[in-house]
Design an enzyme around this catalytic site. Structure first.
Site, short mmCIF file in Angstrom:
data_model
loop_
_atom_site.label_atom_id
_atom_site.label_comp_id
_atom_site.label_asym_id
_atom_site.label_seq_id
_atom_site.Cartn_x
_atom_site.Cartn_y
_atom_site.Cartn_z
N ARG A 1 56.87 49.48 35.32
CA ARG A 1 55.92 48.49 35.83
C ARG A 1 55.66 47.46 34.74
O ARG A 1 55.44 47.81 33.58
CB ARG A 1 54.58 49.15 36.21
CG ARG A 1 54.67 50.23 37.26
CD ARG A 1 54.81 49.63 38.64
NE ARG A 1 54.76 50.65 39.67
CZ ARG A 1 55.81 51.02 40.39
NH1 ARG A 1 56.99 50.46 40.19
NH2 ARG A 1 55.68 51.94 41.34
N ARG B 1 44.78 22.65 37.80
CA ARG B 1 45.23 24.03 37.58
C ARG B 1 46.73 24.02 37.37
O ARG B 1 47.50 23.68 38.27
CB ARG B 1 44.87 24.91 38.79
CG ARG B 1 43.38 25.16 38.94
CD ARG B 1 42.84 25.92 37.77
NE ARG B 1 41.55 26.53 38.07
CZ ARG B 1 40.88 27.24 37.20
NH1 ARG B 1 41.34 27.42 35.97
NH2 ARG B 1 39.73 27.76 37.53
N ALA C 1 33.59 29.13 38.06
CA ALA C 1 34.13 30.44 37.67
C ALA C 1 34.66 30.39 36.26
O ALA C 1 34.90 29.31 35.71
CB ALA C 1 35.25 30.84 38.63
N GLU D 1 29.02 30.61 32.63
CA GLU D 1 29.95 29.68 33.27
C GLU D 1 29.21 28.65 34.15
O GLU D 1 29.58 27.48 34.17
CB GLU D 1 30.98 30.43 34.11
CG GLU D 1 32.01 31.17 33.29
CD GLU D 1 32.97 30.25 32.53
OE1 GLU D 1 33.12 29.08 32.90
OE2 GLU D 1 33.58 30.73 31.56
N PRO E 1 46.96 42.52 42.37
CA PRO E 1 46.96 43.90 41.88
C PRO E 1 48.34 44.52 41.68
O PRO E 1 48.44 45.57 41.04
CB PRO E 1 46.18 44.66 42.95
CG PRO E 1 46.36 43.87 44.19
CD PRO E 1 46.43 42.43 43.74
N GLU F 1 43.36 42.15 36.57
CA GLU F 1 42.22 41.23 36.62
C GLU F 1 41.33 41.55 37.82
O GLU F 1 41.80 41.69 38.95
CB GLU F 1 42.69 39.78 36.73
CG GLU F 1 41.54 38.80 36.85
CD GLU F 1 41.98 37.37 37.10
OE1 GLU F 1 41.16 36.47 36.90
OE2 GLU F 1 43.14 37.15 37.51
#
Length: 183
Positions: free
Chosen positions: A36, A63, A75, A91, A113, A118
């Site tokens: 993994r 972004r 965020a 934030e 995931p 995260e």
């Protein structure tokens, strides 16, 4: 029966200020092993702010991963040792100049995931007072208020592509319709 994998070995491949890259060896349910590739990330927090005029506070910023500007809820990434609540308060003030007297949990999510640990905590902010905008020196952000109904329409039309923002808007508006959001 719950599906599981047993971590057998973990090798650090790279570390930077944002995340660590690791290669894992795991034992599968059938006894075989597999590799993994994992990104270890400290997590982040996103904040839903809806004002008395039923407007949602959003921020615009470029972004790199999207290759374009994105419209999102405020965020940011957690600092080492920082609680999700402290991160959310920090934030919100850094990006929008608001201090939250209270934060209520709205959702948690894992954006990717399959290869990243995260976790993002989403809160609604209450009891707001003015603070001081002070974004990080590499952040260029514009805060704006969007009517909440318009923001929901933008999600449904595919105009808002950021996953945490989509989830926050849709969950907030669904819970509000059910009378489960404390305004």
């Amino acid at each position: 029966m719950a599906h599981t994998e047993e971590l057998l070995n973990r090798d650090a491949l790279d570390r930077n200020p944002v995340f660590a890259h690791e290669r894992w060896q795991v034992r599968l349910e059938n006894g075989q092993t597999a590799g993994r590739e994992m990104i270890r990330h400290p997590g982040g927090v996103a904040i839903v702010v809806v004002d008395a005029d039923d407007r949602l506070l959003m921020v615009r910023q470029y972004r790199s991963g999207m290759g374009q500007e994105s419209l999102e809820i405020p965020a940011g990434k957690r600092d080492p040792g920082e609680t999700p609540e402290d991160c959310g308060r920090r934030e919100l003030e850094e990006e929008c100049g608001l201090i939250a007297g209270g934060l209520e949990p709205l959702a948690t999510l894992y954006p990717t995931p399959a290869y990243c640990d995260e976790k993002i905590w989403i809160f609604t902010a209450k009891e707001l007072t003015p603070g001081h905008v002070h974004p990080d020196e590499d952040e260029f952000i514009t805060a704006e208020w969007v009517p909440l109904a318009r923001a929901e329409q933008m999600v449904l039309a595919g105009e808002i592509e950021d996953a945490k923002t989509q989830i926050a808007i849709l969950k907030y508006t669904a819970l509000r319709r059910k009378g489960e959001v404390h305004e």
